[in-house]
Design a protein around this motif. Structure first.
Motif, PDB file in Angstrom:
ATOM      1  N   ASP A 263       0.423  -1.188   0.257  1.00 56.74           N
ATOM      2  CA  ASP A 263       0.194  -0.274  -0.340  1.00 56.74           C
ATOM      3  C   ASP A 263       0.619   1.623   0.016  1.00 56.74           C
ATOM      4  O   ASP A 263       0.328   2.387  -0.603  1.00 56.74           O
TER       5      ASP A 263
ATOM      6  N   THR B 196      -6.195  -4.910   3.751  1.00 59.81           N
ATOM      7  CA  THR B 196      -6.175  -4.019   4.598  1.00 59.81           C
ATOM      8  C   THR B 196      -5.125  -4.937   6.077  1.00 59.81           C
ATOM      9  O   THR B 196      -5.219  -6.112   6.016  1.00 59.81           O
TER      10      THR B 196
ATOM     11  N   ARG C  21      -9.451   1.691  -2.194  1.00 60.18           N
ATOM     12  CA  ARG C  21      -8.748   1.248  -3.044  1.00 60.18           C
ATOM     13  C   ARG C  21      -8.853   1.057  -3.875  1.00 60.18           C
ATOM     14  O   ARG C  21      -8.415   1.527  -5.205  1.00 60.18           O
TER      15      ARG C  21
ATOM     16  N   ARG D  76      -1.232  -5.119   3.760  1.00 62.97           N
ATOM     17  CA  ARG D  76      -1.439  -3.684   3.290  1.00 62.97           C
ATOM     18  C   ARG D  76      -0.911  -3.858   1.675  1.00 62.97           C
ATOM     19  O   ARG D  76      -0.230  -3.344   1.776  1.00 62.97           O
TER      20      ARG D  76
END
Length: 259
Positions: free
Chosen positions: A141, A180, A200, A242
């Motif tokens: 991420d 996540t 996202r 993530r």
């Protein structure tokens, strides 16, 4: 008057076993040449040829003929069953050959993406894995987002733009998956990790569409913290979980959940 005894003609071969021996050597040589030629034939193509010949000659497994058939059975039924088996075998052969071709295509895409990521110095933050469901491009991420946020970073645009350029060359369906860690989040915009992961994935999808990728090939899904790569027992592991995965799905394969 003296009579001279005629001497035998030494030019003729008086050893008859040599003829048999030479024949045997020739046959052995021919046999091994045939073995070598068979070893170079593609096994799948050879199987399809054998099946076709069996269908033309009416030969069943075990050396029985369709006309003869097993005792007490109708030859027409035996022929129908044999054709069904041949069709299933041919279908499996075709599926395998199609799978091999698609695998080669995905491997070429993997090589292109790997070369680009290495040239950008981000290969350690973006993994590319070949899985049963297809080719997975896995972004940590931090490459695309700030922690706890879903807006794409300014520097991530060039990365996704180049990735989109490669993905535009394939016709496979592409799915963007948001993930996540297990740390809870509760903000007005993201009441839970479900909303964060889904937003996202959707933002990445929208960016790819803006770069020319057709929407009918794209889909987005959020999995929250429920499909971790590694246990969420350290910050290092949480950073691996993530992530956003871009999955180039194999044609004709339907999978509802990541592997």
């Amino acid at each position: 008057m003296l009579r001279y005894k005629k001497k035998p003609d030494e030019s003729k071969n008086n050893i008859p076993w040599l003829m048999t021996y030479s024949d045997m050597v020739t046959l052995c040589l021919t046999f091994f040449v045939l073995l070598y030629s068979f070893s170079t034939i593609d096994a799948i193509k050879w199987k399809s040829v054998v099946i076709s010949v069996q269908g033309a000659l009416g030969v069943l497994d075990g050396g029985k003929n369709v006309i003869d058939g097993p005792p007490g059975n109708d030859p027409a039924d035996a022929e129908g069953k044999n054709r069904d088996e041949q069709e299933r075998d041919l279908s499996r052969v075709e599926e395998f050959l199609k799978y091999q071709q698609e695998l080669q295509k995905l491997e070429q895409i993997q090589a292109q993406l790997s070369g680009y990521l290495e040239s950008q110095g981000i290969a350690s933050s973006v993994a590319i894995d070949m899985e049963e469901r297809g080719l997975v491009l896995r972004f940590q991420d931090s490459v695309l987002f700030e922690k706890g946020r879903a807006e794409l970073l300014a520097g991530s645009g060039d990365i996704l733009k180049n990735v989109a350029g490669v993905l535009n060359n394939v016709d496979n369906p592409i799915r963007i998956e948001g993930h996540t860690d297990d740390l809870p989040i509760s903000t007005p915009r993201f009441p839970s990790n479900w909303e964060l992961s889904t937003t996202r994935a959707t933002n990445v999808l929208r960016y790819l569409m803006e770069r020319g990728m057709p929407g009918q090939r794209l889909s987005a899904v959020g999995y929250g913290e429920f499909h971790p790569l590694v246990p969420n027992d350290s910050e290092e592991n949480r950073s691996k979980n993530r992530r956003v995965d871009i999955v180039i799905i194999r044609e004709g394969l339907r999978i509802n959940e990541p592997k």
